[in-house]
Design a protein around this motif. Sequence first.
Motif, PDB file in Angstrom:
ATOM      1  N   ASP A 394       0.866  -1.181   0.000  1.00 28.87           N
ATOM      2  CA  ASP A 394       0.000   0.000   0.000  1.00 28.87           C
ATOM      3  C   ASP A 394       0.903   1.231   0.000  1.00 28.87           C
ATOM      4  O   ASP A 394       1.379   1.675   1.046  1.00 28.87           O
ATOM      5  N   GLY A 395       1.161   1.772  -1.185  1.00 30.21           N
ATOM      6  CA  GLY A 395       2.060   2.906  -1.315  1.00 30.21           C
ATOM      7  C   GLY A 395       1.483   4.214  -0.829  1.00 30.21           C
ATOM      8  O   GLY A 395       2.208   5.195  -0.709  1.00 30.21           O
ATOM      9  N   TYR A 396       0.184   4.245  -0.547  1.00 29.55           N
ATOM     10  CA  TYR A 396      -0.428   5.461  -0.013  1.00 29.55           C
ATOM     11  C   TYR A 396      -0.142   5.605   1.481  1.00 29.55           C
ATOM     12  O   TYR A 396       0.240   6.672   1.961  1.00 29.55           O
ATOM     13  N   GLN A 397      -0.338   4.518   2.228  1.00 26.65           N
ATOM     14  CA  GLN A 397      -0.183   4.548   3.672  1.00 26.65           C
ATOM     15  C   GLN A 397       1.206   4.125   4.131  1.00 26.65           C
ATOM     16  O   GLN A 397       1.532   4.254   5.308  1.00 26.65           O
ATOM     17  N   GLY A 398       2.029   3.602   3.212  1.00 20.07           N
ATOM     18  CA  GLY A 398       3.341   3.112   3.608  1.00 20.07           C
ATOM     19  C   GLY A 398       3.245   1.818   4.396  1.00 20.07           C
ATOM     20  O   GLY A 398       3.960   1.622   5.380  1.00 20.07           O
ATOM     21  N   ARG A 399       2.380   0.909   3.951  1.00 22.56           N
ATOM     22  CA  ARG A 399       2.159  -0.352   4.657  1.00 22.56           C
ATOM     23  C   ARG A 399       2.417  -1.545   3.734  1.00 22.56           C
ATOM     24  O   ARG A 399       2.158  -1.469   2.528  1.00 22.56           O
ATOM     25  N   VAL A 400       2.901  -2.628   4.344  1.00 27.99           N
ATOM     26  CA  VAL A 400       3.130  -3.873   3.614  1.00 27.99           C
ATOM     27  C   VAL A 400       2.376  -4.986   4.345  1.00 27.99           C
ATOM     28  O   VAL A 400       2.686  -5.297   5.499  1.00 27.99           O
ATOM     29  N   TYR A 401       1.377  -5.557   3.697  1.00 24.96           N
ATOM     30  CA  TYR A 401       0.585  -6.635   4.294  1.00 24.96           C
ATOM     31  C   TYR A 401       1.233  -7.976   3.950  1.00 24.96           C
ATOM     32  O   TYR A 401       1.485  -8.268   2.783  1.00 24.96           O
ATOM     33  N   VAL A 402       1.513  -8.757   4.979  1.00 30.29           N
ATOM     34  CA  VAL A 402       2.209 -10.032   4.815  1.00 30.29           C
ATOM     35  C   VAL A 402       1.215 -11.184   4.920  1.00 30.29           C
ATOM     36  O   VAL A 402       0.419 -11.252   5.851  1.00 30.29           O
ATOM     37  N   ARG A 403       1.257 -12.079   3.944  1.00 31.12           N
ATOM     38  CA  ARG A 403       0.335 -13.227   3.898  1.00 31.12           C
ATOM     39  C   ARG A 403      -1.113 -12.797   4.175  1.00 31.12           C
ATOM     40  O   ARG A 403      -1.746 -13.274   5.115  1.00 31.12           O
ATOM     41  N   PRO A 404      -1.636 -11.857   3.396  1.00 36.76           N
ATOM     42  CA  PRO A 404      -2.991 -11.346   3.647  1.00 36.76           C
ATOM     43  C   PRO A 404      -4.040 -12.433   3.480  1.00 36.76           C
ATOM     44  O   PRO A 404      -3.912 -13.317   2.622  1.00 36.76           O
ATOM     45  N   ASN A 405      -5.074 -12.355   4.306  1.00 35.51           N
ATOM     46  CA  ASN A 405      -6.156 -13.333   4.181  1.00 35.51           C
ATOM     47  C   ASN A 405      -7.038 -12.983   2.986  1.00 35.51           C
ATOM     48  O   ASN A 405      -6.855 -11.947   2.332  1.00 35.51           O
ATOM     49  N   ALA A 406      -8.000 -13.823   2.708  1.00 35.17           N
ATOM     50  CA  ALA A 406      -8.826 -13.665   1.508  1.00 35.17           C
ATOM     51  C   ALA A 406      -9.617 -12.369   1.521  1.00 35.17           C
ATOM     52  O   ALA A 406      -9.792 -11.720   0.480  1.00 35.17           O
ATOM     53  N   VAL A 407     -10.082 -11.962   2.695  1.00 39.43           N
ATOM     54  CA  VAL A 407     -10.882 -10.739   2.797  1.00 39.43           C
ATOM     55  C   VAL A 407     -10.039  -9.514   2.454  1.00 39.43           C
ATOM     56  O   VAL A 407     -10.451  -8.635   1.684  1.00 39.43           O
ATOM     57  N   VAL A 408      -8.829  -9.451   3.033  1.00 42.42           N
ATOM     58  CA  VAL A 408      -7.936  -8.316   2.771  1.00 42.42           C
ATOM     59  C   VAL A 408      -7.528  -8.287   1.299  1.00 42.42           C
ATOM     60  O   VAL A 408      -7.529  -7.237   0.649  1.00 42.42           O
ATOM     61  N   ARG A 409      -7.198  -9.445   0.757  1.00 41.53           N
ATOM     62  CA  ARG A 409      -6.779  -9.511  -0.644  1.00 41.53           C
ATOM     63  C   ARG A 409      -7.910  -9.049  -1.577  1.00 41.53           C
ATOM     64  O   ARG A 409      -7.663  -8.279  -2.522  1.00 41.53           O
TER      65      ARG A 409
END
Length: 754
Positions: A394-409
């Motif tokens: 997420d280049g807007y918030q400066g976040r990196v989601y690791v192994r995201p679950n199906a809902v997040v993806r």
Amino acid sequence: MLEILSHIVQEVSAAADLAQALAITVARVRAAVSADACSIYLSERGRGENVLMATEGLNPEMVGKVRLKLHEGLIGLVYTRAEPLNREDAPAHPNYRFVAKTGEDLYHGFLGVPIIHYRKVLGVLVVRSRERRKYAEDEVSFLVTLAAQLAGAIAHAEASGSLEELPGHRATEPRFLNGLPGSPGVGIGTATAIYPPAELQAVPDRAAEDPAREEADLRDAFSAVRAEIQTLSARMKDVLPPEEHALFDAYALMLDGESLLGGALARVRTGNWAPGALRATIQEHVQRFEEMHDTYLRERGEDIRDLGRRILIHLQSRTPAAKDYPEHAILIGEEISATQLAEVPRERLAGVVCQRGSSTSHVAILARAMGIPAVVGVEDLRIGRLDGHPLIVDGYQGRVYVRPNAVVRKEFQRLAAQEARLTSGLEALHDLPAETPDGVRVPLYVNTGLLADISPSLRSGAEGVGLYRTELPFMIRDRFPGEDEQRAIYLQVLRAFAPRPVTLRTLDVGGDKALPYFPVHEENPFLGWRGIRISLDHPEIFITQLRAMLRADAKVRNLQVLLPMVSWVAELDEALQLIRRAYQELVSEGETVRMPPVGAMIEVPSAVYQAEAFARRVDFLSVGTNDLTQYLLAVDRNNGRVAALYDSLHPAVLRALLQVVEGAHRHGKPVSVCGEMAGDPAAAVLLLGMGIDSLSTSAANLPRVKWVIRSFPRTRARALLDQVLELEDPGAIRRRIHEALEQAGLGGLVRAGS
């Protein structure tokens, strides 16, 4: 204790996973302080519980099963207060909570310390003793220090999903690693670790057995890398805009010039072998850049270091192995160079994540030019352990989601689709003026420093150049460029944009940007000899540059001169006197020159309070918000420990800008803003409300800022400014602006989606 602590930290760092790290910690700590038990509780904030996750001395069958409310018992007291608790007889404390199944009825002495990571309590480290015992001060310090070391590993495990592998852990919220926004956008793909191709720093000095052979090897290695760069340049020609593609030309110039190769050959001739000579030469050049205050120029040291690694590979008789990238590769690494980025087929590159760096890193600049989302400065990034795992950037918030679950993806897939539609819509604004719905024109200019920027800047719809960094021609030479050399460079820029205005900033070098032929060494270059100070102390350099500018402007007549880092009125008066002197000299020599508009940069707090005095003397003011924010808040935005405190929407920064605008306008002088604030859609709304007369940003940001200006009436922007000036927290200010942008249908500029 220090030696014991060092051994424990090394063991924990080498642990295969968090479970092993926690087990090592409780065992070693128990022995180190001669305790009868040592335990670690981790906090599940979503469920409001502290959970026993490791123990040595209590009942091991209770790991993952003992759950205390966040504020329950002595563990809860340590968590709530976020400070150590040292009790001789724990059961006598009113907050004591007895848990029979752990076997703790035998224990009295209690020492608990919080495990804190960037102000966030992640858990509690506890030691117990059967006897009544108050732990010594050095033992308390030992546990506090160890807890701080352990916090990083726990924070990474929490973000990467490794906590789920611990017994009894229950995930309650999406996991992500925090960093700094490098390039806006959403990237979904697979982590692909990037490692340095050669360890240049590890090369020792050795005597050259055959200097002639060493010289030949160096020349061959430079030639081989030059061929690689040409191949990469050709691959990226149709992908990158010309100003970013020019980086490969800069690489070629470095390889062709005598500075790198000549320096290495000279060291070989004094007896060093080729790899050692290369290492010393690269280190010397990197150090020059890393000592600079200018963040953009300081980041260029990594470009030189990358070239050095590639040359070393060939010296070691190895060639870079071809890498098989996944279909949607997200590059992760400590630092990722421009060439490593270029090696990935464009259609396979989905995102970039760097452990180090800032928004001015070359990888961030290239990512923005390519439209690739990037997050930089992710200090908790464990590169080796994330390789091959699914990620979302997420280049807007400066976040990196690791192994995201199906809902997040699924949610980010939806946002990515909306963002693609937004980008397509912005292209329609190219030929439209930057004018508000209530008829206020706000010219949009570009910041640049390379001749290669000219074409893409013109294509972006820029109405001129708001900031041209003239120091770059000085940086790539081994001497001060002469008057004719400078005139030729400036004339190209002025002609390309004529009749649109071009603002040339005078030389901004000094102790923090030491030229190789003009070294300056200072203890505090941030507050040292630079900008207008060095120009005034060396009028022979300043006058030469001014004459070159005025002569270049003779036929096109669109020059504006900008003076950097002015902090005193006396400096401004002296600089203006020298400009008039250069003008008069040229007139007396028969040159048909004119006196151009002259402006002063507002970059230091003293200039804010003298803005009105400055405005009486010059034709315009230009606010350098990057430096001004850093000086006002005393925050180095490239320091990961305090980068979160850097915020150009801080009330102090906003009030400083408003004071500058009001002071200048009282004397009928326009104010421009250059720097990252001018390219931030959220900040642009407030600048519009303040009455800023023009904005200067990168060509990549210009369409987004234009959309804001064309969608937001100045009267509405002024009303929003009045509202946020009543707020005291930068976070609250940003949220209020985002709400206003959402209401205006501009939400896609500050978050994923539209």
